[in-house]
Design an enzyme around this catalytic site. Sequence first.
Site, PDB file in Angstrom:
ATOM      1  N   TYR A 101       0.832  -1.332  -0.211  1.00  0.00           N
ATOM      2  CA  TYR A 101       0.233   0.112  -0.240  1.00  0.00           C
ATOM      3  C   TYR A 101       1.175   1.428   0.290  1.00  0.00           C
ATOM      4  O   TYR A 101       1.183   1.127   0.489  1.00  0.00           O
ATOM      5  CB  TYR A 101      -0.760   0.215   1.263  1.00  0.00           C
ATOM      6  CG  TYR A 101      -1.883   1.818   1.365  1.00  0.00           C
ATOM      7  CD1 TYR A 101      -3.271   1.285   1.129  1.00  0.00           C
ATOM      8  CD2 TYR A 101      -1.154   2.161   2.186  1.00  0.00           C
ATOM      9  CE1 TYR A 101      -3.874   2.731   1.016  1.00  0.00           C
ATOM     10  CE2 TYR A 101      -1.800   3.524   2.214  1.00  0.00           C
ATOM     11  CZ  TYR A 101      -3.314   3.902   0.988  1.00  0.00           C
ATOM     12  OH  TYR A 101      -3.507   5.078   1.648  1.00  0.00           O
ATOM     13  N   GLU A 189      -3.614   7.333  -4.214  1.00  0.00           N
ATOM     14  CA  GLU A 189      -3.473   6.459  -3.691  1.00  0.00           C
ATOM     15  C   GLU A 189      -2.974   4.898  -4.097  1.00  0.00           C
ATOM     16  O   GLU A 189      -3.494   4.840  -5.261  1.00  0.00           O
ATOM     17  CB  GLU A 189      -4.214   5.843  -2.275  1.00  0.00           C
ATOM     18  CG  GLU A 189      -4.630   4.621  -1.832  1.00  0.00           C
ATOM     19  CD  GLU A 189      -6.099   4.646  -0.898  1.00  0.00           C
ATOM     20  OE1 GLU A 189      -6.075   4.411  -0.051  1.00  0.00           O
ATOM     21  OE2 GLU A 189      -6.526   3.553  -1.689  1.00  0.00           O
TER      22      GLU A 189
END
Length: 381
Positions: A101, A189
């Site tokens: 992530y 993101e």
Amino acid sequence: MKLHEYQSKHFFARYGIPIPKGRVAANAVEAKHIAQELGGRVVIKAQVLVGGRGKAGGIRLAKSPEEAEEFAGQILSMKIKGLPVRKVLIDEAASIDKEIYLGITNDRSARKPVMMASSAGGVEIEEVARDTPDKIVKVYIDPLLGLRDYQARDIAAGIDLPRDHWRIFGQIANGLWQAYRESDATLAEINPLVITSKDQLLAVDGKMVLDDNALFRHPDLAEMRDLDVEDPSEIEARKYGLVFIKLDGNIGCMVNGAGLAMTTMDIIKLFGGSPANFLDIGGGASAEKVTAALRIILTDPNVKTVLFNIFGGITRGDEVARGILAAMNELQKEIPLVIRLVGTNAEEGRQILSDADMITAETLADAAKKAVAITKGDYKQ
Ligand code: GDP
Ligand code: MN
């Protein structure tokens, strides 16, 4: 404003972030052709503005163009978390060894952007934060200095990224920061950023949220707004410069000022009611704006009454009152309104309204009680 995955990834690619080859399709046949072009295994991905598409069945791996066609057809007829799928992204499938992530958002309490990374990628970061918060590495970015090389290295080390990936990881982290900063984003993101079986880093998913108040600086990005997936009443409101958010209660709210609107909703709740919307009609509150706002509120069949809470500063009470009467006249709807006016010319405004048999109130508490009573069917004049 949220960008779709394919839009976010294209934007990331401008900043040197590696993304899979792929294109969007609006129907199954198109999906098949794209799969043919890409040759071999592809992944079909629903383009909807919510997370967790994978779990909902909105992401499928296809081994052939025929399979791509079949899966695209299925996904295009789905709804994910209530949103219809209108487009699918066909990407070259990656064979994934590891999912990471990587994201940036604003940390309001630190008053800085924060870059976060986790070796537990693929899963939604909120889940990681709840279950294994120690797996998240954070660095705060000084907006004047930008992301420093040592910070990117700290992150790489913090998520146990093998050394030979650090250089390219540094480029990706810096690219993400530039993309975030230059677009006035509030979120950028990559989840997951993967290490492929060929030992390459690749941004397989992308998500961006842009600051609506800065969109005027980015006409190219503003153009990417997907009206198909937004609430029609919210689109209509934006045309008139109104800030409107639909909620599921039955008391419509018409307020000037965001803070006052929040307070109004709180007070309605306090007296046992439930607001049907958040609305800030802003300054001025001209008859035209009031009419547009009322029309939007009254398209919601749940609305049983509308509470007006108007603070007159520059806005004059008598003008608002005339605006309300003009709007009701134009809309021809039988719906009780409760109106609280304070400030400049409030007295005159109230007079105009009570002459027209409207329900007025002097305090917000009084107005909220009356509105709640109307929705419960026990209002007495
Ligand atoms: P999300 O569920 O909406 O976050 O969508 P993602 O794009 O993140 O995809 C969800 C998951 O599907 C990823 O975490 C991967 O495990 C898997 N996935 C996505 N793209 C590929 C791909 O190209 N190849 C493989 N093998 N898996 C993929
Ligand atoms: Mn994802």
